[in-house]
Design a protein around this motif. Structure first.
Motif, PDB file in Angstrom:
ATOM      1  N   LYS A 107      -9.021  -1.268   4.535  1.00 44.79           N
ATOM      2  CA  LYS A 107      -9.003   0.097   5.050  1.00 44.79           C
ATOM      3  C   LYS A 107      -7.628   0.737   4.892  1.00 44.79           C
ATOM      4  N   GLU A 108      -6.587   0.008   5.242  1.00 38.58           N
ATOM      5  CA  GLU A 108      -5.233   0.562   5.143  1.00 38.58           C
ATOM      6  C   GLU A 108      -4.887   0.888   3.680  1.00 38.58           C
ATOM      7  N   ILE A 124      -6.973   4.055   2.555  1.00 40.24           N
ATOM      8  CA  ILE A 124      -6.462   5.337   3.079  1.00 40.24           C
ATOM      9  C   ILE A 124      -5.152   5.712   2.376  1.00 40.24           C
ATOM     10  N   ALA A 125      -4.285   4.727   2.174  1.00 36.68           N
ATOM     11  CA  ALA A 125      -3.014   5.012   1.481  1.00 36.68           C
ATOM     12  C   ALA A 125      -3.289   5.573   0.087  1.00 36.68           C
ATOM     13  N   ILE A 131      -4.588   9.119   0.274  1.00 34.93           N
ATOM     14  CA  ILE A 131      -3.462  10.040   0.496  1.00 34.93           C
ATOM     15  C   ILE A 131      -2.777  10.337  -0.836  1.00 34.93           C
ATOM     16  N   ALA A 132      -2.552   9.282  -1.616  1.00 39.25           N
ATOM     17  CA  ALA A 132      -1.890   9.455  -2.917  1.00 39.25           C
ATOM     18  C   ALA A 132      -2.727  10.359  -3.824  1.00 39.25           C
ATOM     19  N   ALA A 138       1.326   3.924  -2.880  1.00 38.48           N
ATOM     20  CA  ALA A 138       0.961   5.314  -2.577  1.00 38.48           C
ATOM     21  C   ALA A 138       2.012   6.257  -3.145  1.00 38.48           C
ATOM     22  N   ILE A 139       3.266   5.841  -3.089  1.00 36.97           N
ATOM     23  CA  ILE A 139       4.334   6.669  -3.666  1.00 36.97           C
ATOM     24  C   ILE A 139       4.097   6.812  -5.176  1.00 36.97           C
ATOM     25  N   HIS A 150       0.851  -1.199   0.000  1.00 36.45           N
ATOM     26  CA  HIS A 150       0.000   0.000   0.000  1.00 36.45           C
ATOM     27  C   HIS A 150       0.885   1.246   0.000  1.00 36.45           C
ATOM     28  N   ILE A 151       2.061   1.132   0.621  1.00 36.13           N
ATOM     29  CA  ILE A 151       2.976   2.281   0.672  1.00 36.13           C
ATOM     30  C   ILE A 151       3.747   2.415  -0.642  1.00 36.13           C
ATOM     31  N   THR A 152       4.256   1.295  -1.174  1.00 33.41           N
ATOM     32  CA  THR A 152       4.976   1.395  -2.451  1.00 33.41           C
ATOM     33  C   THR A 152       4.045   1.941  -3.534  1.00 33.41           C
TER      34      THR A 152
END
Lengths: 427, 427
Positions: free
Chosen positions: B343-344, B347-348, B351-352, B311-312, B307-309
């Motif tokens: 959910k996580e 949201i990520a 944000i993106a 979102a970037i 989810h973070i990779t």
């Protein structure tokens, strides 16, 4: 001698050898970059347990973890467990930002236990002592501040944040700027309060030469703090921030002349389309000194997820030349982080640094990605898990659902695309 | 009539009015953008519970959540709870990607309950049926595939992913390319298998006009799938990917001529420095059709954190013009997501999208960020929490530590910078 002085004399230090091997760069090239100030090796001569790290041009982007107690939560064991987590999951540095009691004790243990560089913000200790003794930071004497700095340097701290650019001129600009969030740097706010109360110049700026003399003795790297960093998107890249950066550029040159290593600290909260410009501006105004950024966070509306808002900004910053990322945890803006917050923040920051390294074409940066691709194609789950940034979490997810076919995962099961086409593409 | 046909006749539909109000854009401008194909409103005439959303030029970046069962986990209630979470936390669309049994039942419930657009990938159902009946997707008849599509359109699906660009020519290029991970698109792999087994052209490509007729009846928006999307950084932006994109551009034009709305699906796994180019290429090759990207993931080494990779990559993509982000959860590459993963991931992705909207200067995109900055300066915690993307998590963090001073948080406690300087900057 400092690493910079070795380099100026064209001598190769042990630290340079270690860094050049770890980074797979030529040690002569590394030495030249240290000489020019574009690379630092924060390595206090008294930090005996240190495995040195290089930060700057041509090297992988490094990641820092902030630790430390506060008055509302003072638990040494917890902070030491955070240190263990930091080292285990690949942090390149830790900063002890404690503001509770017994600051000397916790710092000494952290330095003793840490194999990675340790940073501090000495004014925290001076402020805590002033508040304790006089109820007020305004009463802090210059002597106290410099004594604390000297003491920490003697103890083995590898780099210190000093907000030398918070001077009368930048505070004046701050007042004229009419920001939404004014000052969000703790050290910056201590100095602003001190300067206004005493109606005097910031001693870290006025007596900068004395500071250089102190840190040079143990080769402590200066991390020139950004007391004027924006605390929200609206305040980003404004006159007070950039004016301070100009001052930091001037102070960088003076440090280099004295043989002292320097990094520059940067924002903060920055809209996504202003990040590249902020990095390039620092490189220009500070003659290529390594840039150590906090985030940057690309939106203000996601408390609880600021490790993600920072990973976005950090990846873009690293790609465009930031050298050192200060992690941000999910707890940012809400509370002091716990152990899980530290781990989540660190991994997010590692992702940002690594993605940025791919973008700035650090040699070999994609090697692990390519290995992962091969392991995925070959259904080699054990190796996929082992080379991932957090093998523990990857395994936990993988093992949480029982599978009929152990080659695939529960997302697609028997309809796994990779498996379907494998037979057509294997020769 | 489809939204595109209304626009071509210079008529304003009810859906256009709703979208223009939600997005604060002029309805005539919106109509012109729909006419040119740069905006779509996926709104099946049979989806009665729908609150329509616009996707494309000048509008906020939208976020999609994937739901659905698999053979290894078939739990209707779980998927419906995921739908509730999606709507609660601001998803703009959901896709039902179920591949378990009882596909019709779960899809009907999701369409019935969803106030946001619902998408599907009809070939999944055709493949599941073929495997059940014949043990093999190669035996899928064209009639079955088109019947399934027609059935789903009648039921009220707002957009369907169809991998029309997976044709003999792109498969040939795929073979010549020597990728690390070949095909990672499920639908793409079904078609590749079918084409190789039958030695025939992809029916979705060969009989594209029939497809257009079917979807047009209910104004189902085509989401032209990227069967050749890269499954790792090393495979990004290669000849097979871009050749398929050229084909999708050609098919876009034919859809527009028939009055059918179109989006283009995109990668995938993409190095950070190739994202902007990928977005601009799609806009050029597909005449500005809305771009719906999956991620993109900027590294392959972070399973458990994709989810973070994503979102970037998603933030950078949105900033440079991607219109619609498909969320990726922490479970990606490891398992079917659970409720918390959904959910996580959502949201990520939010944000993106939001960070990207700030970058592409969507009107009012920074309003909430500025409100947050003001609430932070004023220690208005209740409003900070209420306007955050996930108030529940923000409150949980905030309430987890007891505080002496309720104005500050446990990060800095009494040394809160904002509090320290407030007195100097309040006039």
């Amino acid at each position: 001698m400092t690493q910079l002085e070795y380099a100026k004399k064209d001598q190769i230090s042990n630290q340079m050898v270690i860094v050049s091997e770890d980074e797979r760069v030529d040690v002569q090239v590394l030495k030249e970059d240290i000489k020019s100030g574009t690379v630092v090796i924060p390595a206090n001569i008294n930090h005996k347990s240190l495995h040195p790290k290089g930060i700057g041009k041509g090297l992988t982007t490094k990641v820092n973890v902030n630790l430390g107690t506060s008055k509302d939560r003072e638990d040494f064991d917890l902070e030491l467990r955070k240190l263990d987590i930091s080292i285990k999951y690949g942090a390149d540095a830790v900063m002890d930002l404690s503001t509770g009691d017994n600051l000397n004790s916790i710092r000494k243990i952290i330095i003793d236990k840490s194999t990675i560089p340790v940073g501090t913000v000495p004014i925290y200790q001076a402020a805590v002592k002033s508040v304790k003794d006089y109820g007020f930071i305004g009463k802090m004497s210059r002597a106290l501040l410099f004594e604390v700095i000297e003491e920490q340097c003697e103890e083995g701290v590898d780099f210190i944040t000093v907000h030398c650019g918070v001077n009368q001129s930048s505070v004046e600009r701050l007042k004229n700027q009419k920001r939404l969030t004014n000052v969000v740097s703790r050290g910056g706010s201590f100095l602003v309060e001190w300067m206004i109360y005493n109606n005097k110049e910031n001693p870290l700026y006025e007596y900068y030469d004395d500071l250089l003399k102190i840190v040079k003795k143990n080769d402590v790297t200066l991390s020139l703090g950004d007391g004027m960093r924006p605390g929200c998107l609206a305040d980003a890249t404004d006159r007070s921030q950039i004016h301070e950066l100009i001052t930091l550029g001037e102070l960088t040159k003076r440090a280099w002349e004295s043989g002292v290593q320097v990094m520059i600290e940067g924002p903060g909260h920055v809209p996504i389309d202003q990040i590249e410009m902020n990095i390039k501006l620092e490189k220009s105004l500070c003659n290529g000194a390594p840039f150590y950024v906090l985030g940057p966070l690309v939106t203000d509306i996601a408390p609880g997820y600021d490790h993600i808002t920072s990973a976005i900004g950090g990846a873009i910053a690293a790609w465009h030349g930031a050298d050192f990322l200060c992690y941000v945890t999910p707890a940012e803006h809400l509370r002091l982080p716990d152990e899980n917050d530290v781990k989540e923040g660190l991994i997010a920051s590692k992702i940002a640094a690594h993605s940025g390294d791919i973008g700035k074409r650090i040699k070999g940066a994609k090697d692990k990605d390519n290995m992962m691709a091969n392991f995925r194609r070959d259904f080699d789950w054990e190796n996929q898990i082992n080379i991932s940034l957090d093998p523990h979490k990857a395994r936990e997810y993988r093992d949480s659902i029982s599978l009929n076919d152990k080659e695939v995962c529960s997302m697609c099961g028997e309809y796994c695309a990779v498996k379907k086409v494998k037979k057509f593409f294997s020769e």
